[in-house]
Scaffold this active site. Structure first.
Site, PDB file in Angstrom:
ATOM      1  N   TRP A 102      31.652  57.059  15.505  1.00  0.00           N
ATOM      2  CA  TRP A 102      31.165  56.745  16.769  1.00  0.00           C
ATOM      3  C   TRP A 102      30.210  55.616  16.672  1.00  0.00           C
ATOM      4  CZ3 TRP A 102      34.500  57.444  20.354  1.00  0.00           C
ATOM      5  CH2 TRP A 102      35.409  58.634  20.447  1.00  0.00           C
ATOM      6  N   ASP A 171      23.371  57.665  21.442  1.00  0.00           N
ATOM      7  CA  ASP A 171      24.619  58.328  21.986  1.00  0.00           C
ATOM      8  C   ASP A 171      24.543  59.827  21.659  1.00  0.00           C
ATOM      9  OD1 ASP A 171      27.092  59.268  22.286  1.00  0.00           O
ATOM     10  OD2 ASP A 171      28.214  57.852  20.982  1.00  0.00           O
ATOM     11  N   LYS A 195      31.799  67.008  26.526  1.00  0.00           N
ATOM     12  CA  LYS A 195      31.444  67.670  24.904  1.00  0.00           C
ATOM     13  C   LYS A 195      30.622  68.892  25.292  1.00  0.00           C
ATOM     14  CE  LYS A 195      33.587  64.148  22.984  1.00  0.00           C
ATOM     15  NZ  LYS A 195      33.098  63.379  22.324  1.00  0.00           N
TER      16      LYS A 195
HETATM   17  C1  LIG Z   1      33.545  61.576  22.329  1.00  0.00           C
HETATM   18  C2  LIG Z   1      32.331  60.720  21.923  1.00  0.00           C
HETATM   19  C3  LIG Z   1      32.541  59.567  22.286  1.00  0.00           C
HETATM   20  C4  LIG Z   1      33.436  58.923  23.227  1.00  0.00           C
HETATM   21  O1  LIG Z   1      33.364  59.687  24.447  1.00  0.00           O
HETATM   22  P1  LIG Z   1      34.308  59.003  25.792  1.00  0.00           P
HETATM   23  O2  LIG Z   1      33.506  59.555  26.973  1.00  0.00           O
HETATM   24  O3  LIG Z   1      35.761  59.688  25.457  1.00  0.00           O
HETATM   25  O4  LIG Z   1      34.186  57.408  25.723  1.00  0.00           O
HETATM   26  C5  LIG Z   1      31.490  58.595  21.767  1.00  0.00           C
HETATM   27  N1  LIG Z   1      30.495  59.282  21.016  1.00  0.00           N
HETATM   28  C6  LIG Z   1      30.346  60.250  20.759  1.00  0.00           C
HETATM   29  C7  LIG Z   1      29.421  60.708  19.843  1.00  0.00           C
HETATM   30  C8  LIG Z   1      31.246  61.289  21.033  1.00  0.00           C
HETATM   31  O5  LIG Z   1      31.147  62.559  20.566  1.00  0.00           O
END
Ligand SMILES: *Cc1c(COP(=O)(O)O)cnc(C)c1O
Length: 359
Positions: A102, A171, A195
């Protein structure tokens, strides 16, 4: 028949109490005669839902008054672009820490907008650790430093908040609300909801007010934090139903005792699973024990040929979605807030039994 435990990395398990409440309110939200899905986002009913959700989230995370909370769309992946668009503020460079898949995606998107300085990377060791803070080569001219506190795919988590001289952007898609957090240490925090927060379609952004309002020229209004904040995240139609479910999740978290209690529970869940893996002499987790994720636990079996039977038998035992990410293989158990300790106990019991029969 109890519901199975779902270890999906996302979209992921939601608290059963939340699903039950949504079911009870599905056709008629509290005497309004409408489903939440049918309400105008500007009507008093939905506005009360939206404001309640924001207030509960602020309370859970103790969000300081000089931060805006935004309820956006586009997922965390859109934030990879919104970060430089909003935070560069006339500067040409940004610092990024590379701790996994990521991080890499955030870096490649940022490169479209600025010069990216990768302060440190754990790619050479297959992203099984986090580079020590004293090895980071930060650029004093960077507009911000971006990192991924929890790498969902690699299962690597960095809990300590780094001290850097520039605004910190994080993030937190797979870790926000898993434990207490000092929001005041950050410039921007963002998370896709699917998540640990709610359904897909909603993205939470928490941004310090003084960082807004200097968006890169030509930025679409939808990608401008200041514009979205000014309209209370209702510049256009927001993801109303996902916002409502997230609000139910926030109420559920408060009823559980808040993030202190969730942190203790998540720690206990993760410790049980890692202990089972480490002591088995059969399952293996490759991550540096100092940086093992509380939320996403990858593990491999001694022989790939066992993967299929493991997954099939787990499914029959009511343990769903344990396949690892397609890029790494093996298994991955995501144990977000909504997965109870009983779910992890059922998983480790199954793992011990499988080992006995197949080991
Ligand atoms: C799942 C995830 C993403 C991507 O998320 P989307 O909402 O599908 O764009 C980005 N960063 C992390 C750490 C993730 O777990």
């Amino acid at each position: 028949m109890p519901r199975p435990y779902n270890f999906s990395a996302g979209p992921a398990m939601l608290p059963e109490a939340v699903l039950e409440q949504a079911k009870a309110e599905m056709l008629d939200w509290r005497g309004s005669g409408m489903s939440v899905m049918e309400m105008s986002h500007r009507g008093k009913e939905f506005v009360s839902i939206a404001e309640g959700a924001e207030a509960d989230l602020r309370e859970l995370l103790n969000v300081p008054a000089n931060y805006k909370v935004l309820f956006l769309q586009g997922g965390a992946s859109s934030q990879f672009a919104m970060m430089p668009m909003n935070l560069l503020r006339g500067k040409a460079k940004a610092d990024y820490l590379n701790t996994g898949q990521w991080s890499k995606k955030a870096i490649s998107e940022a490169k479209k907008f600025c010069q990216v300085n990768v302060v440190a990377s754990s790619e050479a060791v297959n992203f099984t650790t986090v580079p020590a803070r004293d090895t980071w080569k930060c650029d004093p001219d960077a507009a911000y430093l971006h990192y991924t506190p929890n790498e969902t795919i690699g299962g690597v988590e960095m809990d300590a908040i780094p001290e850097v001289g520039v605004p910190l952007a994080a993030d937190m898609s797979s870790t926000l609300l898993s434990r207490p957090l000092d929001v005041s240490k950050f410039g921007v925090i963002y998370a896709g909801a699917q998540k640990n927060i709610g359904p897909a379609g909603l993205t939470i952004v928490i941004v310090r007010e003084d960082l807004m309002g200097q968006t890169v020229a030509g930025a679409p209004t939808m990608l401008d934090y200041a514009a979205m904040a000014k309209e209370g995240s209702m510049y256009n139609t927001p993801p109303t139903y996902a916002w409502y479910i997230a609000g139910l999740v926030f109420q559920w978290l408060k009823a559980q005792g808040g993030l202190q209690v969730m942190g203790e529970r998540n720690k206990a869940k993760a410790e049980l699973l890692y202990k089972t893996i480490d002591e088995s002499g059969f399952y293996r987790n490759p991550v540096d024990p100092a940086y093992r994720s509380w939320m996403n636990v990858p593990f491999i079996l001694p022989d790939e040929a066992l993967d299929k039977p493991f997954l099939a038998e787990a499914k029959s035992a009511g343990l769903l979605t344990l396949a690892g990410h397609r890029s790494v293989g093996g298994m991955r158990a995501s144990i977000y807030n909504a997965v109870p300790l009983e779910g992890v106990k059922a998983l480790v019991d199954f793992m011990a039994d499988f080992q006995k029969r197949r080991g």
